[in-house]
Scaffold this active site. Structure first.
Site, PDB file in Angstrom:
ATOM      1  N   HIS A   7      -1.967 -12.557  10.399  1.00  0.00           N
ATOM      2  CA  HIS A   7      -1.556 -11.167  10.183  1.00  0.00           C
ATOM      3  C   HIS A   7      -1.350 -10.459  11.523  1.00  0.00           C
ATOM      4  O   HIS A   7      -2.115 -10.674  12.464  1.00  0.00           O
ATOM      5  CB  HIS A   7      -2.599 -10.419   9.340  1.00  0.00           C
ATOM      6  CG  HIS A   7      -2.324  -8.944   9.289  1.00  0.00           C
ATOM      7  ND1 HIS A   7      -1.118  -8.442   8.877  1.00  0.00           N
ATOM      8  CD2 HIS A   7      -3.079  -7.863   9.646  1.00  0.00           C
ATOM      9  CE1 HIS A   7      -1.149  -7.116   8.954  1.00  0.00           C
ATOM     10  NE2 HIS A   7      -2.315  -6.744   9.426  1.00  0.00           N
ATOM     11  N   LYS A  59      -1.017  -8.209  19.945  1.00  0.00           N
ATOM     12  CA  LYS A  59      -2.107  -8.870  20.652  1.00  0.00           C
ATOM     13  C   LYS A  59      -3.080  -9.636  19.726  1.00  0.00           C
ATOM     14  O   LYS A  59      -3.464 -10.769  20.005  1.00  0.00           O
ATOM     15  CB  LYS A  59      -2.883  -7.800  21.426  1.00  0.00           C
ATOM     16  CG  LYS A  59      -3.828  -8.352  22.458  1.00  0.00           C
ATOM     17  CD  LYS A  59      -4.688  -7.240  23.013  1.00  0.00           C
ATOM     18  CE  LYS A  59      -4.246  -6.804  24.379  1.00  0.00           C
ATOM     19  NZ  LYS A  59      -5.108  -5.763  24.955  1.00  0.00           N
ATOM     20  N   GLU A  74       0.848  -1.197   0.000  1.00  0.00           N
ATOM     21  CA  GLU A  74       0.000   0.000   0.000  1.00  0.00           C
ATOM     22  C   GLU A  74       0.879   1.241   0.000  1.00  0.00           C
ATOM     23  O   GLU A  74       0.406   2.344   0.234  1.00  0.00           O
ATOM     24  CB  GLU A  74      -0.980  -0.009   1.167  1.00  0.00           C
ATOM     25  CG  GLU A  74      -0.359   0.085   2.529  1.00  0.00           C
ATOM     26  CD  GLU A  74      -1.422   0.429   3.566  1.00  0.00           C
ATOM     27  OE1 GLU A  74      -2.330  -0.375   3.755  1.00  0.00           O
ATOM     28  OE2 GLU A  74      -1.324   1.507   4.158  1.00  0.00           O
ATOM     29  N   CYS A  80      -3.347  -4.579   4.154  1.00  0.00           N
ATOM     30  CA  CYS A  80      -2.250  -5.435   4.633  1.00  0.00           C
ATOM     31  C   CYS A  80      -2.203  -6.809   3.979  1.00  0.00           C
ATOM     32  O   CYS A  80      -1.356  -7.622   4.340  1.00  0.00           O
ATOM     33  CB  CYS A  80      -2.347  -5.592   6.149  1.00  0.00           C
ATOM     34  SG  CYS A  80      -2.061  -4.051   7.037  1.00  0.00           S
TER      35      CYS A  80
END
Lengths: 348, 129
Positions: free
Chosen positions: A234, A239, A80, A112
């Site tokens: 991904h 977290k 991107e 992404c």
């Protein structure tokens, strides 16, 4: 049999620590580090962009594949942060690698997950017999607005994968893609920084798409989470991938080798591909690996790979991800970082 | 750099393509039309090795406008493994890290931009190994 015949990554040497960004904006570094599980992120040099990162990663992939670049019939780059709005990154990368002129190339963009799109199309063209070899690259020099949560994660790096039918180091057994119209994160034409929907990027976006793609590929393949040696999800922060993996029934041990986000940040299109590359760096023949990307907008690509004996032959032919992460990093202060990322308005 | 000249020099700047004189064996980089050693016009293409060592270097502190953001930066003469010497920027290091004799590797990097709307020029630079 179709799969990966060469893989490689690139990690820039520059880093900024979470403490440095937190200090700039009056935030508590420990809260950020505990909340996002991020210690630092990579920063591209002033002379690095998606094209130079792609070339560096691709050269490592070619070292492991040991093929003549002229035999690559297709090259796709997912990012991107393509340097040009109009002029494909693939033209420059193809020239630099010596693939030109008899090949097909295109630039992909899907937040992404553009890197795994490039991998999916490369695999499909080889499987269909259209080209002998195809290379898919995910690379980014991600943008995060100043004083935004993304500034702690948006980083730089990338990975390249060459697909073929012979001398395979990881066979691609199954794929599944899950896509909907979900406006969780976007950047309009001409806008410098992306916008995101805050908490909306969680359950309705990341978790829904990653879980749906993963569940669908598990059903399609007949495998259980416990059948996999490793799983890579991904990594928008530290977290989310651990939480989604746990929800799906994977353990931290399965995810640990590919969980590079705490040291690297979110390399956007290069994120899950680089986690996968780090996993291949330590995988053994026979290992099953699940890879699930996520791109805002939104969608997930899922892949099931089975590692072959070939991995032991090629693994050490190029630098590994963890070696690059540890290799003499240069730490920047926030002022240097702002200059490197062109956040300072200069006189023309 | 004007686009046509940049385009003509892509093979040498991107892929380190040099020419080897078929008569006397001298390697020419950048390529030339006539060998300065023997006057021959017969060449074969060779690719230069990516590894070498620093023969000498200087630190640029007052730079041309398009490189002002990069100061202080190093320019070095690097002798590659086959003896060919090239002039190149050395990046990803501090000036105090450099010493004559350092081993380096050539990498593909952005050299300059023709402003914010012009073409981006790529080529080789060196990094310490």
């Amino acid at each position: 049999m179709v799969g990966i015949i060469g893989y490689g990554s690139y990690v820039p040497r520059y880093r900024i620590k979470a403490e440095e960004i937190a200090h700039q904006w009056g935030k508590n570094a420990e809260t950020i580090k505990r909340g996002l599980l991020l210690q630092q992120k990579t920063v591209p040099g002033l002379d690095e962009d998606t094209i130079t990162i792609s070339v560096a990663a691709a050269k490592n992939a070619l070292k492991r594949a040991g093929i003549n670049p002229k035999e690559i019939g297709a090259l796709y780059i997912g990012s991107e942060s393509h340097p040009y709005a109009v002029k494909p990154s693939g033209t420059v990368v193809g020239e630099a690698l010596g693939i030109v002129p008899d090949f097909h190339t295109s630039d992909f963009e899907f937040a992404c997950k553009a890197g795994t799109e490039a991998m999916f199309v490369s695999y499909s063209l080889v499987k269909a017999g259209v080209v002998k070899y195809a290379m898919g690259i995910g690379a980014d020099t991600s943008q995060g607005a100043p004083n935004d949560a993304l500034e702690f994660s948006a980083s730089a790096g990338g990975s390249a994968f060459i697909f073929g039918k012979e001398n395979i180091l990881a066979e691609l057994l199954f794929t599944h893609s899950f896509t909907t119209d979900t406006p969780d994160f976007w950047r309009r034409e001409g806008a410098f920084y992306p916008h995101h929907g805050g908490r909306f990027t969680g359950d309705p976006a990341y978790f829904k798409h990653v879980q749906s793609a993963a569940k669908a590929i598990l059903k399609k393949s007949g495998y259980l989470p416990s059948d996999f040696t490793y799983a890579v999800f991904h990594m928008p922060n530290g977290k989310f991938p651990l939480r989604v993996g746990k929800k799906l029934g994977f353990t931290n041990e399965q995810m640990k080798p590919g969980w590079v986000v705490n040291l690297m940040g979110n390399t956007y299109s290069g994120s899950s591909p680089t986690g996968f590359s780090a996993t291949l760096d330590i995988a053994k023949p026979g290992d099953l690996i699940l890879l699930v990307s996520f791109g805002s907008g939104a969608g997930s690509d899922a892949f099931v790979f089975k590692v072959t004996e070939k991995i032991n032959e090629v693994r050490d032919k190029a630098e590994k991800v963890r070696e690059m992460l540890a290799d003499n990093p240069i730490y920047l202060d926030y002022g240097q970082y702002a200059k490197f990322r062109e956040k300072i308005i200069m006189n023309e | 750099m004007p686009s046509p000249r940049y385009h003509r020099e892509i093979p040498q700047r991107y892929r380190l393509e040099a020419e080897k004189c078929k008569k006397c064996g001298k390697i020419l980089f950048p390529p030339r039309l006539i060998c300065p050693e023997c006057g021959s016009k017969n060449f074969e293409k060779v690719i230069l090795p990516e590894n070498g060592k620093i023969i000498t270097f200087t630190i640029i502190r007052v730079a041309p406008q398009q490189f002002e953001a990069e100061v202080p930066y190093a320019i070095a003469i690097v002798e590659l493994e086959n003896g060919v010497k090239i002039t190149t920027q050395v990046v990803d290091c501090k000036p105090e890290d450099l010493e004559i004799g350092n081993s380096v590797k050539l990498v593909f990097r952005k050299i300059q931009e023709e402003g914010k709307t012009g073409i981006i020029c790529y080529g080789y630079k060196a990094v310490l190994v």
